[in-house]
Design a protein around this motif. Sequence first.
Motif, PDB file in Angstrom:
ATOM      1  N   HIS A  39      -2.960  -1.138  -9.555  1.00  0.00           N
ATOM      2  CA  HIS A  39      -2.676   0.246  -9.178  1.00  0.00           C
ATOM      3  C   HIS A  39      -2.969   1.199 -10.347  1.00  0.00           C
ATOM      4  O   HIS A  39      -2.128   2.030 -10.727  1.00  0.00           O
ATOM      5  CB  HIS A  39      -1.228   0.397  -8.729  1.00  0.00           C
ATOM      6  CG  HIS A  39      -1.027   1.552  -7.790  1.00  0.00           C
ATOM      7  ND1 HIS A  39       0.142   1.768  -7.108  1.00  0.00           N
ATOM      8  CD2 HIS A  39      -1.847   2.560  -7.415  1.00  0.00           C
ATOM      9  CE1 HIS A  39       0.050   2.853  -6.372  1.00  0.00           C
ATOM     10  NE2 HIS A  39      -1.159   3.357  -6.542  1.00  0.00           N
ATOM     11  N   GLU A  72       0.848  -1.189   0.000  1.00  0.00           N
ATOM     12  CA  GLU A  72       0.000   0.000   0.000  1.00  0.00           C
ATOM     13  C   GLU A  72       0.881   1.236   0.000  1.00  0.00           C
ATOM     14  O   GLU A  72       1.876   1.312   0.736  1.00  0.00           O
ATOM     15  CB  GLU A  72      -0.901  -0.022   1.238  1.00  0.00           C
ATOM     16  CG  GLU A  72      -1.926   1.072   1.298  1.00  0.00           C
ATOM     17  CD  GLU A  72      -2.827   0.956   2.522  1.00  0.00           C
ATOM     18  OE1 GLU A  72      -3.906   0.359   2.419  1.00  0.00           O
ATOM     19  OE2 GLU A  72      -2.426   1.463   3.595  1.00  0.00           O
ATOM     20  N   ASP A  73       0.516   2.240  -0.834  1.00  0.00           N
ATOM     21  CA  ASP A  73       1.296   3.474  -0.842  1.00  0.00           C
ATOM     22  C   ASP A  73       0.769   4.448   0.211  1.00  0.00           C
ATOM     23  O   ASP A  73      -0.157   4.134   0.962  1.00  0.00           O
ATOM     24  CB  ASP A  73       1.309   4.116  -2.242  1.00  0.00           C
ATOM     25  CG  ASP A  73      -0.072   4.616  -2.688  1.00  0.00           C
ATOM     26  OD1 ASP A  73      -0.979   4.744  -1.842  1.00  0.00           O
ATOM     27  OD2 ASP A  73      -0.237   4.879  -3.902  1.00  0.00           O
ATOM     28  N   SER A  74       1.362   5.635   0.267  1.00  0.00           N
ATOM     29  CA  SER A  74       1.017   6.603   1.313  1.00  0.00           C
ATOM     30  C   SER A  74      -0.412   7.117   1.199  1.00  0.00           C
ATOM     31  O   SER A  74      -0.963   7.658   2.151  1.00  0.00           O
ATOM     32  CB  SER A  74       1.992   7.788   1.269  1.00  0.00           C
ATOM     33  OG  SER A  74       1.951   8.420  -0.007  1.00  0.00           O
ATOM     34  N   GLU A  75      -1.019   6.940   0.019  1.00  0.00           N
ATOM     35  CA  GLU A  75      -2.392   7.398  -0.185  1.00  0.00           C
ATOM     36  C   GLU A  75      -3.415   6.272  -0.044  1.00  0.00           C
ATOM     37  O   GLU A  75      -4.603   6.461  -0.298  1.00  0.00           O
ATOM     38  CB  GLU A  75      -2.507   8.041  -1.572  1.00  0.00           C
ATOM     39  CG  GLU A  75      -1.639   9.278  -1.736  1.00  0.00           C
ATOM     40  CD  GLU A  75      -1.748   9.881  -3.126  1.00  0.00           C
ATOM     41  OE1 GLU A  75      -2.396   9.256  -4.001  1.00  0.00           O
ATOM     42  OE2 GLU A  75      -1.191  10.983  -3.334  1.00  0.00           O
ATOM     43  N   GLY A  76      -2.931   5.103   0.330  1.00  0.00           N
ATOM     44  CA  GLY A  76      -3.838   3.978   0.557  1.00  0.00           C
ATOM     45  C   GLY A  76      -4.142   3.146  -0.675  1.00  0.00           C
ATOM     46  O   GLY A  76      -4.993   2.252  -0.629  1.00  0.00           O
ATOM     47  N   ASN A  77      -3.439   3.403  -1.778  1.00  0.00           N
ATOM     48  CA  ASN A  77      -3.635   2.610  -2.992  1.00  0.00           C
ATOM     49  C   ASN A  77      -2.849   1.307  -2.894  1.00  0.00           C
ATOM     50  O   ASN A  77      -1.699   1.297  -2.450  1.00  0.00           O
ATOM     51  CB  ASN A  77      -3.174   3.395  -4.230  1.00  0.00           C
ATOM     52  CG  ASN A  77      -3.965   4.679  -4.407  1.00  0.00           C
ATOM     53  OD1 ASN A  77      -5.187   4.673  -4.404  1.00  0.00           O
ATOM     54  ND2 ASN A  77      -3.253   5.791  -4.555  1.00  0.00           N
TER      55      ASN A  77
END
Length: 209
Positions: free
Chosen positions: A180, A60-65
Amino acid sequence: MTGTLLHQNFKDILDDALIEEIEAIGKLTTYKEGDIIIDINQHLSHIPLLLDGNIKILREDSEGNELLIYFLEAGETCTMSLTCCTGKSKSKIRAVAERDSTLMMIPVQYMQNWFHTNDSWRNFILESYQVRFDEMLETIDNIAFMKMDERLYKYLINKAELHGSSTVNVKHQEIAEDLHTSRVVVSRLLKQLENKNKIKLNRGKIDMI
């Protein structure tokens, strides 16, 4: 049933004495399709051995993706959870049941002891690291060098092989999350693949041609 699944999937990997010990100390758990088995930032006290079903491992990236890293099949374990357990750190991945799954959860302390005392376990863990490392390199290569339509088609092929069927039951939004990207992009590329006679789109499912 539990013993049967454990022997069935691990008899050629782990020695008989170790399988018996796992049956004695392990905790049998079952999950429904879509259940979160391990979540990001979770403290792990057990490691999973997959007895039946399939699991997808996500970052998961910092934006929740989310981004799909790899799939687990019966007879495998999640090496990223092994690393977290060994380092006593929080989980950096999310493990989600791709379909109904049965796992044997092993307390961390046994995993660490076996690595030093049991050759079959040590070989299993080292080979698991190598397989997962190769898969993550492949994922990086796909992101860096493959066009999105190629990644999408490869994703569908992997899904079909994983379930042993030419029909993939998956929603466009789920594909978008795994790769993604956006649902609009996925829908457009799926239509292109259909026009090339590589797939057949149906409601809630995709047939591979």
